[in-house]
Scaffold this active site. Structure first.
Site, PDB file in Angstrom:
ATOM      1  N   ARG A 214       0.843  -1.208   0.000  1.00  0.00           N
ATOM      2  CA  ARG A 214       0.000   0.000   0.000  1.00  0.00           C
ATOM      3  C   ARG A 214       0.873   1.252   0.000  1.00  0.00           C
ATOM      4  NH1 ARG A 214      -3.183  -2.675   4.618  1.00  0.00           N
ATOM      5  NH2 ARG A 214      -4.723  -3.875   3.474  1.00  0.00           N
ATOM      6  N   ASP A 299      -6.606  -7.265  -6.128  1.00  0.00           N
ATOM      7  CA  ASP A 299      -6.177  -8.059  -4.964  1.00  0.00           C
ATOM      8  C   ASP A 299      -7.295  -9.026  -4.576  1.00  0.00           C
ATOM      9  OD1 ASP A 299      -4.748  -8.972  -2.772  1.00  0.00           O
ATOM     10  OD2 ASP A 299      -5.420  -7.357  -1.457  1.00  0.00           O
ATOM     11  N   CYS A 339      -2.889 -14.226  -3.394  1.00  0.00           N
ATOM     12  CA  CYS A 339      -2.584 -14.645  -2.019  1.00  0.00           C
ATOM     13  C   CYS A 339      -2.816 -16.144  -1.852  1.00  0.00           C
ATOM     14  CB  CYS A 339      -3.399 -13.839  -1.012  1.00  0.00           C
ATOM     15  SG  CYS A 339      -5.171 -14.047  -1.217  1.00  0.00           S
TER      16      CYS A 339
HETATM   17  N1  SAH Z   1      -7.491  -5.722  -1.030  1.00  0.00           N
HETATM   18  C1  SAH Z   1      -8.047  -5.958   0.268  1.00  0.00           C
HETATM   19  C2  SAH Z   1      -8.242  -7.434   0.584  1.00  0.00           C
HETATM   20  C3  SAH Z   1      -9.094  -8.173  -0.401  1.00  0.00           C
HETATM   21  S1  SAH Z   1      -9.887  -9.556   0.257  1.00  0.00           S
HETATM   22  C4  SAH Z   1      -7.215  -5.272   1.337  1.00  0.00           C
HETATM   23  O1  SAH Z   1      -6.169  -4.667   1.021  1.00  0.00           O
HETATM   24  O2  SAH Z   1      -7.585  -5.315   2.502  1.00  0.00           O
HETATM   25  C5  SAH Z   1     -10.872 -10.048  -1.074  1.00  0.00           C
HETATM   26  C6  SAH Z   1     -12.148  -9.267  -1.258  1.00  0.00           C
HETATM   27  O3  SAH Z   1     -12.703  -9.660  -2.513  1.00  0.00           O
HETATM   28  C7  SAH Z   1     -13.267  -9.533  -0.248  1.00  0.00           C
HETATM   29  O4  SAH Z   1     -13.637  -8.326   0.380  1.00  0.00           O
HETATM   30  C8  SAH Z   1     -14.440 -10.097  -1.056  1.00  0.00           C
HETATM   31  O5  SAH Z   1     -15.696  -9.610  -0.636  1.00  0.00           O
HETATM   32  C9  SAH Z   1     -14.115  -9.614  -2.443  1.00  0.00           C
HETATM   33  N2  SAH Z   1     -14.632 -10.424  -3.542  1.00  0.00           N
HETATM   34  C10 SAH Z   1     -14.657 -11.771  -3.650  1.00  0.00           C
HETATM   35  N3  SAH Z   1     -15.132 -12.135  -4.863  1.00  0.00           N
HETATM   36  C11 SAH Z   1     -15.414 -10.994  -5.545  1.00  0.00           C
HETATM   37  C12 SAH Z   1     -15.890 -10.703  -6.851  1.00  0.00           C
HETATM   38  N4  SAH Z   1     -16.203 -11.680  -7.716  1.00  0.00           N
HETATM   39  N5  SAH Z   1     -16.025  -9.413  -7.212  1.00  0.00           N
HETATM   40  C13 SAH Z   1     -15.721  -8.414  -6.355  1.00  0.00           C
HETATM   41  N6  SAH Z   1     -15.256  -8.630  -5.123  1.00  0.00           N
HETATM   42  C14 SAH Z   1     -15.088  -9.894  -4.710  1.00  0.00           C
END
Ligand code: SAH
Length: 395
Positions: A214, A299, A339
């Site tokens: 970040r 992510d 991840c």
């Molecule tokens: N980038 C974030 C962590 C991501 S965790 C950080 O820095 O904290 C993954 C996220 O993807 C979750 O919040 C989940 O709700 C979302 N997610 C899962 N499948 C998805 C999809 N098909 N489209 C959009 N969001 C999705």
């Protein structure tokens, strides 16, 4: 809490333990003296009777997760010493003992010689997660050692293992406070504030593992239109705003995540009109989006939770990255992550390479990213490496 059973290994199977590998596979076991139950502490001896290790007994292909290679009791002093070493490491890394940063990972399983245990610190609350029955059974001892060690720095320890334990049905564990009851839910990362939802949030409530990435994103944000896909609590979005982005769009399919990102933007930049959050599926959003974005973050959650899901996961990464690469503005920057522990660096890079080829864009790698120093990898346990990312320059 001390060993009642002894695991005797087959001849020659002591070698990996003498090199400090922290696991013993069931195939290495010659015979068992006693009747260990899952989670019990057991001793491990070589075929010639030599003491090798002491650890938690498990059912499955990993039979023992090693706690110590020394013949010493696993007691309060032991736990406190391990946690103290972890805290010292965080201090030398520079994530602990700072005014502007009070959240970090204190224990990263095998990476801190505490297999099956995760502890994240958020301000005055610790969130503890057991990934093995052994650590679950030791939870109260761990809390005692942790509160003893961090004394006046902690108000609460929240235990969150409902979804991380194997055979959870027979353990009857629940999420809940094992110490204190935690008032206040705001913690600080590199000077930015975040609400942490340790009760209902994913993992331990926040993804501390993206802290350094970040910061790097912040440096690229000035004057850019930023799209933060899979934003969850909006970590990348808040850094982009501080970095001087002219517009930031956060996307997540979960309405709860959108509430969280809005709350976190409001906490740091009240009334800032540069930010908007959209509850939408990522693939749909990328296909339909009209705005020109020149800094995009991908992510996603782990696409492969197990090795057998690998092929589909790689296809998923390719599809997602190809969509983003097709749409990003010329001269744009893409931060893309995986991840999934089951996907290694080279496989991920290959998936992104394929995406670049599909998109017919000229793409260069600017940075290769990974998990931060408070998620250390035990050198004898490379499986502890899971987060990887690439920063791409797209013409
Ligand atoms: N980038 C974030 C962590 C991501 S965790 C950080 O820095 O904290 C993954 C996220 O993807 C979750 O919040 C989940 O709700 C979302 N997610 C899962 N499948 C998805 C999809 N098909 N489209 C959009 N969001 C999705």
């Amino acid at each position: 809490m001390n060993p009642t059973s002894t695991i005797h290994l087959k001849r020659g199977k002591e070698e990996s333990l003498l090199r400090f590998h922290p696991w013993i596979f069931s195939g290495a076991v010659h015979h068992i003296e006693g009747n260990p139950q899952e989670g019990d502490i057991v001793d491990v001896r070589a075929a010639d009777g030599q003491f090798l290790a002491r650890g938690h007994w498990q059912i499955g292909s990993i039979a023992v997760r090693v706690l110590t290679f020394q013949d010493r009791p696993v007691d309060h002093a032991f736990w406190k010493e391990r946690l103290s070493a972890a805290l010292d490491a965080r201090r030398s890394i520079g994530v602990y003992g700072r005014e502007d940063n009070d959240m970090f990972r204190l224990v990263h399983g095998e990476g801190d010689f505490l297999p099956g245990l995760v502890i994240d610190i958020y301000g005055r609350t610790a969130v503890m997660q057991a990934h093995s029955v052994g650590m679950h059974l030791c939870r109260q001892q761990l809390v005692d050692a942790l509160t003893d060690l961090m004394d006046r720095q902690l108000d609460a320890v929240y235990y969150k293992s409902e979804t991380t334990l194997p055979f959870k049905a027979s353990l009857g564990q629940e999420n809940g406070f094992l110490y204190g009851d935690g008032n206040g839910d705001v913690a600080r990362e590199n000077g930015l504030l975040f609400h942490i939802d340790w009760l209902k949030g994913q993992k331990t409530g926040f993804f501390v593992d993206q802290r350094d990435n970040r910061s790097l994103l912040e440096q690229y944000s000035r004057g850019r239109n930023v799209l933060n896909m899979f934003c969850y609590t909006g970590g990348f979005s808040v850094y982009a705003l501080r970095g001087g982005a002219c517009k930031v769009t956060s996307v997540d399919s979960s309405a709860k995540a959108i509430e969280l990102v809005n709350a976190n933007v409001e906490l740091n930049f009240p009334g800032d009109t540069r930010h908007e959050a959209v509850a939408e599926d990522a693939f749909k959003f990328l296909s339909e989006m009209k705005h020109p974005y020149d800094l995009v973050i991908l992510d996603p959650p782990a696409f492969a939770k197990h090795k057998d899901a690998l092929k589909n996961a790689l296809r998923g990464y390719t599809k997602l990255n190809a969509k983003a690469l097709e749409k990003i503005q010329p001269g744009g920057i893409l931060f893309t992550f995986s991840c999934s522990q089951a996907v290694n660096k080279d496989q991920f890079r290959m998936a992104v390479f394929t995406a670049a080829a599909i998109s017919h864009r000229r793409v260069r790698i600017l940075h290769q990213l990974h998990q931060p120093a408070d998620h250390p990898i035990n050198i004898y346990h490379p499986e502890g490496e899971y987060l990887k990312g690439l920063v791409l320059y797209v013409e």
